[in-house]
Design a protein around this motif. Sequence first.
Motif, short mmCIF file in Angstrom:
data_model
loop_
_atom_site.label_atom_id
_atom_site.label_comp_id
_atom_site.label_asym_id
_atom_site.label_seq_id
_atom_site.Cartn_x
_atom_site.Cartn_y
_atom_site.Cartn_z
N SER A 57 68.86 -28.74 2.61
CA SER A 57 69.18 -27.36 2.96
C SER A 57 67.93 -26.51 3.15
CB SER A 57 70.04 -26.71 1.86
OG SER A 57 71.21 -27.45 1.63
N VAL A 58 66.77 -27.07 2.84
CA VAL A 58 65.52 -26.32 2.94
C VAL A 58 64.84 -26.67 4.26
CG1 VAL A 58 63.31 -25.80 1.85
CG2 VAL A 58 65.29 -26.39 0.44
N ARG A 59 64.59 -25.64 5.08
CA ARG A 59 64.04 -25.86 6.42
C ARG A 59 62.54 -25.58 6.43
NH1 ARG A 59 65.64 -26.08 11.83
NH2 ARG A 59 64.15 -25.14 13.30
N PRO A 60 61.73 -26.58 6.76
CA PRO A 60 60.28 -26.37 6.81
C PRO A 60 59.82 -25.94 8.20
CG PRO A 60 60.75 -28.69 7.04
CD PRO A 60 62.09 -28.00 6.94
N ASP A 61 58.76 -25.19 8.23
CA ASP A 61 58.12 -24.79 9.48
C ASP A 61 56.62 -24.99 9.29
OD1 ASP A 61 57.29 -23.73 11.86
OD2 ASP A 61 57.92 -21.67 11.44
N LEU A 62 56.11 -26.06 9.89
CA LEU A 62 54.71 -26.43 9.70
C LEU A 62 53.91 -26.17 10.95
CD1 LEU A 62 52.42 -27.88 8.13
CD2 LEU A 62 53.35 -30.05 8.99
N ASP A 63 52.81 -25.45 10.81
CA ASP A 63 51.89 -25.19 11.91
C ASP A 63 50.51 -25.69 11.48
OD1 ASP A 63 50.16 -24.17 13.85
OD2 ASP A 63 51.34 -22.34 14.13
N LEU A 64 50.19 -26.92 11.87
CA LEU A 64 48.92 -27.49 11.46
C LEU A 64 47.73 -26.76 12.07
CD1 LEU A 64 49.62 -31.34 11.60
CD2 LEU A 64 49.30 -29.92 9.56
N ALA A 65 47.88 -26.31 13.31
CA ALA A 65 46.77 -25.62 13.97
C ALA A 65 46.43 -24.33 13.25
CB ALA A 65 47.12 -25.34 15.44
N SER A 205 75.97 -34.25 4.12
CA SER A 205 75.90 -33.13 5.06
C SER A 205 74.45 -32.71 5.28
CB SER A 205 76.69 -31.94 4.53
OG SER A 205 76.36 -30.76 5.23
N PRO A 206 74.02 -32.57 6.54
CA PRO A 206 72.68 -32.08 6.81
C PRO A 206 72.49 -30.61 6.45
CG PRO A 206 73.57 -33.27 8.70
CD PRO A 206 74.71 -33.00 7.77
N ASP A 207 73.58 -29.93 6.12
CA ASP A 207 73.49 -28.52 5.72
C ASP A 207 73.43 -28.34 4.22
OD1 ASP A 207 73.59 -27.29 8.32
OD2 ASP A 207 75.70 -27.85 8.40
N THR A 208 74.18 -29.16 3.48
CA THR A 208 74.30 -28.94 2.04
C THR A 208 73.85 -30.12 1.18
OG1 THR A 208 76.56 -29.78 1.94
CG2 THR A 208 76.27 -27.43 2.47
N GLY A 209 73.80 -31.31 1.77
CA GLY A 209 73.47 -32.50 0.99
C GLY A 209 74.66 -33.13 0.29
N THR A 210 75.83 -32.54 0.40
CA THR A 210 77.02 -33.10 -0.24
C THR A 210 77.66 -34.15 0.66
OG1 THR A 210 78.38 -31.33 0.68
CG2 THR A 210 77.47 -30.99 -1.53
N PRO A 211 78.32 -35.17 0.10
CA PRO A 211 78.96 -36.20 0.93
C PRO A 211 80.04 -35.59 1.82
CG PRO A 211 78.76 -36.94 -1.35
CD PRO A 211 78.41 -35.48 -1.34
N ASP A 212 79.99 -35.91 3.12
CA ASP A 212 81.00 -35.37 4.03
C ASP A 212 81.42 -36.36 5.10
OD1 ASP A 212 78.70 -35.40 5.61
OD2 ASP A 212 79.11 -33.46 6.54
N TRP A 213 80.88 -37.59 5.06
CA TRP A 213 81.22 -38.60 6.06
C TRP A 213 80.92 -39.97 5.49
CZ3 TRP A 213 77.59 -41.26 9.71
CH2 TRP A 213 78.27 -42.05 10.65
N ASP A 214 81.88 -40.88 5.56
CA ASP A 214 81.71 -42.21 4.99
C ASP A 214 81.00 -43.11 6.01
OD1 ASP A 214 81.80 -44.38 3.37
OD2 ASP A 214 83.98 -44.44 3.15
N GLY A 215 79.76 -42.77 6.29
CA GLY A 215 79.01 -43.43 7.35
C GLY A 215 78.70 -44.89 7.09
N LEU A 216 78.44 -45.26 5.84
CA LEU A 216 78.13 -46.66 5.55
C LEU A 216 79.36 -47.54 5.79
CD1 LEU A 216 75.87 -46.35 2.38
CD2 LEU A 216 75.20 -46.55 4.78
N ARG A 217 80.51 -47.04 5.39
CA ARG A 217 81.74 -47.80 5.63
C ARG A 217 82.05 -47.87 7.13
NH1 ARG A 217 86.72 -46.86 1.74
NH2 ARG A 217 85.08 -47.69 0.39
N ALA A 218 81.77 -46.76 7.84
CA ALA A 218 81.99 -46.76 9.29
C ALA A 218 81.09 -47.80 9.96
CB ALA A 218 81.71 -45.37 9.85
#
Length: 253
Positions: A57-65, A205-218
């Motif tokens: 849920s934490v969005r990084p913004d990296l500017d190396l330059a 979930s890419p928004d919360t980190g909580t399970p929301d899709w049984d992707g391994l079983r799929a």
Amino acid sequence: MVLTVSGLAIAPVKALAVVFRAELSVGPDGVAEDRRLFLITPTGKIVTLRDFPALVSVRPDLDLAAGRIAVGFPDGSVAVGPITPSDRQVAGTFLGKRRAGRVVPGAPAEALLDYLGQPVHLVLAERIGVGWDEGPVTMLGSGSVDLVADAASAGRDLRRFRMTVTVAGTAPFEEDTWVGRRVGIGELVVAVTELLGRCVVITRSPDTGTPDWDGLRALARRRGPNGIILGVVARVVRPGAVRLGDQVAVDVG
């Protein structure tokens, strides 16, 4: 069918949210900003999404330059600070790979510590490539996502797969056949080295980190219980820029 680049993504801080880009500059060891920073506990444990799923849920913004890092949190707060590493060097091992760098103090590190509720250090990797696990470039075909996700909208969210390049126009699992072959992606040429095994991260979930899709079983339904793989890993043969819409060609010289 013509294959094209439909997605480009990096994770500037390992275990935090992925960030989509319209263009990436890929060097010999990958994208300079990709997983260039990471988190480590005082005991030397590398922080991952498997252990701390809420970090997605934490969005990084990296500017190396500019030498700047910002991290945005679910409550809307943003912590910004310079990438000025201290003299303190730390190291840990994850997936058999040594991860080393120097501790970066400041507001972003303090905010991440508060968010996790336990001590962690924000670390600038000693070089490009320290942060990636399998290889400098990962690729996934859209046909594979379509087949595995079926009609579930949650499974179609490309953020959960955390791939460098997503390719449109592929048949399901077509990218599997690229192992051992060279692929041109815009100006970039890579050699595909292996299939990419998957873990529980894709189920969250890419928004919360909580399970929301049984992707391994799929995946297991489509590929069998020993085939929990999705996507491929590649090393860089010829560095170059990659842009959305670039053509993808297999068996280039």
